[in-house]
Design an enzyme around this catalytic site. Structure first.
Site, PDB file in Angstrom:
ATOM      1  N   LYS A   1       0.762  -1.224  -0.152  1.00 41.67           N
ATOM      2  CA  LYS A   1       0.059  -0.188   0.006  1.00 41.67           C
ATOM      3  C   LYS A   1       0.786   1.454  -0.167  1.00 41.67           C
ATOM      4  O   LYS A   1       0.579   2.435  -0.494  1.00 41.67           O
ATOM      5  CB  LYS A   1      -0.929   0.073   1.298  1.00 41.67           C
ATOM      6  CG  LYS A   1      -1.983  -1.073   1.275  1.00 41.67           C
ATOM      7  CD  LYS A   1      -2.954  -0.737   0.022  1.00 41.67           C
ATOM      8  CE  LYS A   1      -3.987  -1.916  -0.025  1.00 41.67           C
ATOM      9  NZ  LYS A   1      -4.976  -1.796  -1.088  1.00 41.67           N
TER      10      LYS A   1
ATOM     11  N   GLU B   1     -10.271   5.503   2.778  1.00 42.93           N
ATOM     12  CA  GLU B   1     -10.877   4.262   3.250  1.00 42.93           C
ATOM     13  C   GLU B   1     -10.093   3.388   3.512  1.00 42.93           C
ATOM     14  O   GLU B   1      -8.654   3.188   3.020  1.00 42.93           O
ATOM     15  CB  GLU B   1     -11.932   3.725   2.158  1.00 42.93           C
ATOM     16  CG  GLU B   1     -11.376   2.799   1.089  1.00 42.93           C
ATOM     17  CD  GLU B   1     -10.351   3.384   0.325  1.00 42.93           C
ATOM     18  OE1 GLU B   1      -9.398   2.619  -0.190  1.00 42.93           O
ATOM     19  OE2 GLU B   1     -10.449   4.612  -0.263  1.00 42.93           O
TER      20      GLU B   1
ATOM     21  N   SER C   1       2.118  -9.776  -0.652  1.00 42.23           N
ATOM     22  CA  SER C   1       1.602  -8.064  -0.632  1.00 42.23           C
ATOM     23  C   SER C   1       1.865  -7.614   0.713  1.00 42.23           C
ATOM     24  O   SER C   1       2.082  -6.364   0.997  1.00 42.23           O
ATOM     25  CB  SER C   1       0.198  -8.159  -1.022  1.00 42.23           C
ATOM     26  OG  SER C   1      -0.548  -8.905  -0.261  1.00 42.23           O
TER      27      SER C   1
END
Length: 402
Positions: free
Chosen positions: A105, A127, A388
């Site tokens: 992210k 969000e 990830s």
């Protein structure tokens, strides 16, 4: 209502896959900008600013520098030696879990925060589901001297308490969302509603390849660094230079989109792994949600259904529009795994490689384990898997299950 009424058009065959979707933001029949009239100017300003910035070598150079000094790029490619021997394949892990904040992210958020700063904004809105995007947003806001407001479903706040604490420690305001299922879909809805009334001074930092144009394209481009690095690393690590399969978990699909972008023009087979209780690509139908035309879980009346996943980051009833386009073209395949398979995969990776993966990432690991066992992955196959995120945030949940 502005861009809302533009009809989709198929992507011409001459257009390269995973390239600029053009001013309509279309990936084949999907994408677009389905938002209230009041948000169209804000979306267009973001698109214009991104196009200008992405064409500016100084912006790209500054972003690369921040990714190196703050995020820790490039991330390594780790051979999963013991697990590979057990499965009969060569498994290479692209280690996004080793980035600062613990997931992919941060790549996208640093890019968007830099863009927001360039646009003159002083506040980020976001969000989050698993909390990793929220942590990355809070981190980038602190780096750039911005305020941050993060919307998070009340249920996710309970199961991701560690990340909530991290966000607040970094100075972000975490807003509980108590509507609907109190998960990622509801947090996204509230964040977008809030943005409608604050476009003048706030920048909406979307966490995945979802939302209205330019977000699916822009987020993919900020995550493309994963695929570009991995392709160079595979060229060194593998005799064939390109793996047989490239695998990543998919909720909205940003880590998968970034990974696939590095290999979409190769012979590698692209595999996106969804949660069995989410599965927009495998069980969804055509609809519009959160400003984008894509595939979503819906009932016969077109009402969006609640998704379920043991992983908060995959607890979303749809998938990014570009993924559906890749599926339709046959360039990528989308599959599902169960919660039980995911938990087993977390344990197996931990005990063979000493790596505790996030529950989201473990979906990809679970599919590789199953596919190697049932022959979908032939013996001797080479597999690149994007890990990830790391599993620190999921320890409490795993303690209750193991």
């Amino acid at each position: 209502m502005g861009d809302l009424l533009i009809r989709p058009s198929r992507t011409p065959s001459r257009v390269r896959l995973m390239d600029d979707p053009g001013p309509l933001g279309r990936f084949g029949d999907y994408g677009g900008r389905y938002v209230p009239e009041s948000l169209i100017p804000a979306c267009r300003r973001v698109e214009e600013a991104f196009r200008e910035a992405w064409a500016d070598p100084a912006f790209r150079h500054q972003l690369a520098g921040l990714l190196a000094t703050h995020a820790g790029r490039p991330t390594p490619l780790t051979p999963a030696v013991r697990l590979s021997a057990e499965l009969g394949v060569t498994l290479l892990l692209k280690r996004e879990d080793l980035t600062h904040t613990g997931s992919h992210k941060i790549n996208n958020v640093i890019g968007q925060a830099l863009l927001a700063s360039r646009m003159g904004h002083k506040r980020l809105i976001a969000e989050t589901g698993a909390g990793q995007h929220g942590v990355a947003t809070a981190t980038a806001a602190a780096m750039f001297g911005m305020a941050a407001t993060v919307f998070m479903g009340e249920r996710d706040i309970e199961r991701q308490a560690l990340n909530v604490f991290r966000m607040r420690m970094l100075g972000a305001e975490v807003v509980p969302v108590r509507t609907g299922a109190r998960t990622l879909k509801d947090a996204t809805s509230e964040a977008m509603r809030h943005w409608v009334g604050s476009t003048a001074d706030s920048y909406y930092c979307m966490g995945s390849v979802l939302g209205p144009m330019p977000y699916p394209w822009m987020v993919r481009e900020f995550q493309r660094v994963i695929g570009d690095e991995a392709r160079q690393q595979c060229a060194t690590a593998l005799p064939t230079a390109v793996p047989d399969h490239v695998v990543a978990c998919v909720g909205g699909g940003s880590n998968a989109a970034g990974t696939f972008a590095g290999f979409v023009d190769t012979t590698a087979k692209l595999v996106g792994v969804e949660a069995e209780g989410g599965a927009g690509a495998t069980r969804g139908s055509l609809g519009v949600l959160h400003g984008v035309r894509s595939m979503f879980l819906q009932d016969d009346d077109g009402q969006v259904l609640e998704a379920h996943s043991i992983a908060a980051g995959l607890d979303y009833p749809g998938i990014g529009p570009e993924h559906v386009h890749l599926r339709d073209l046959g360039r990528a395949r989308y599959v599902t795994v169960s919660d039980a398979e995911v938990v087993d995969a977390v344990v197996r990776l931990a005990r063979t490689e000493g790596i505790v993966a996030a529950l989201e990432s473990a979906h990809a690991v679970a599919w590789v384990i199953r596919a190697a066992a049932d022959g979908t992955l032939p013996a001797g196959s080479t597999v690149l898997l994007t890990l990830s995120g790391r599993g620190d945030k999921d320890i409490s949940a795993l303690k209750e299950l193991l």
